[in-house]
Write an enzyme that holds these catalytic residues in place. Structure first.
Site: not given
Ligand code: GLP
Length: 256
Positions: A75, A144, A146, A151
């Site tokens: 993303d 959440n 995702h 989302e």
């Molecule tokens: C982010 C990204 C995801 C990521 C997730 C968890 O917003 N869009 O690709 O895997 O949220 O992030 P983190 O590993 O910092 O908890």
């Protein structure tokens, strides 16, 4: 490392986060040795950062080469300026690409000014298919539920597209952007189906703040309300947790 029993995804609880990072970096290095032209699916965020650190170390030691590898990231924020330090492109350059120099690196390039983000998303999905699909996808889970920026509400059949970011996601990103008004409202993300097409999925979740979403991922009904639950249908998925993230998995599932 202990494997949980009776849960819907092969789940491994590691003694330390470093252990999971070491195991996954080792698996990626093995994949690249067996198939130098492998296609890697990559994530940004706190969860995979140590895996990339380990891969950089393996590369520096001459133990792995990315010279023929292709990468696709999950993303990218929509509307930031090209080169903005807060883009996932810059993050990936800093934490991995500048050190290991893959042959080809792909993120949805959706920087301002941009004529058509929808067209960028369609082309990204086409490029993914043209590359032959992803051999191994690294994933984190958002608070959440995702995956990528899919989302809550994202369906099992969704493909790469423009999405509106959830308020919870935007609030979480304030730590990077400084204040909520600065956090983009949209992004381009691979879809749930695009992610589930990967031949292997390797998911990381560390720390107490992930305990509740890990519980939901494993035990909630499979639905778009928590897109991470769709991981349970995949034929080759592994979930790596530290003890804090595994806190809400039943004791009976975790033999000592
Ligand atoms: C982010 C990204 C995801 C990521 C997730 C968890 O917003 N869009 O690709 O895997 O949220 O992030 P983190 O590993 O910092 O908890």
């Amino acid at each position: 490392m202990r494997q949980a029993v009776g849960v819907s995804v092969p789940t491994f609880v590691v003694d330390s986060r470093a252990e999971a990072e070491h195991v996954l970096a080792g698996e990626i290095a093995d994949l690249l040795r067996a198939r130098p032209e492998a296609v890697l699916g990559l994530a940004t965020g706190n969860s995979p950062i140590g895996v990339y650190r380990d891969l950089c170390a393996l590369h520096a030691a001459g133990e792995v080469s990315f010279a023929r590898a292709t990468t696709f990231n999950l993303d990218e924020y929509l509307g930031l300026q090209d080169g903005d330090p807060r883009t996932f492109r810059r993050w990936m350059q800093t934490h991995l690409f500048d050190h290991v120099q893959p042959r080809s690196t792909n993120l949805p390039e959706c920087h301002a000014p941009l004529a058509s983000a929808d067209a960028v998303a369609v082309r990204y999905e086409q490029a993914l298919q043209a590359a032959g699909g992803i051999d191994l996808q690294v994933l984190g889970i958002g608070l959440n539920g995702h995956i990528g920026f899919n989302e809550p509400g994202s369906t099992r059949t969704s493909r790469t597209r423009v999405v509106e970011l959830d308020q919870r996601t935007r609030k979480h990103a304030v730590r990077v952007f400084g204040d909520l008004a600065q956090v983009p409202t949209q992004a381009i993300t691979m879809g749930v189906a695009s992610i589930l097409d990967a031949r292997r999925l390797r998911v990381l979740a560390f720390g107490a703040e992930k305990a509740e979403i890990v519980r939901r991922t494993l035990f909630d009904p499979i639905s778009a309300e928590c897109p991470a639950t769709f991981l349970r249908g995949h034929h080759d998925v592994k979930l790596y947790l530290d003890a804090a993230a595994a806190e809400l998995i039943e004791d009976s599932a975790l033999p000592s």
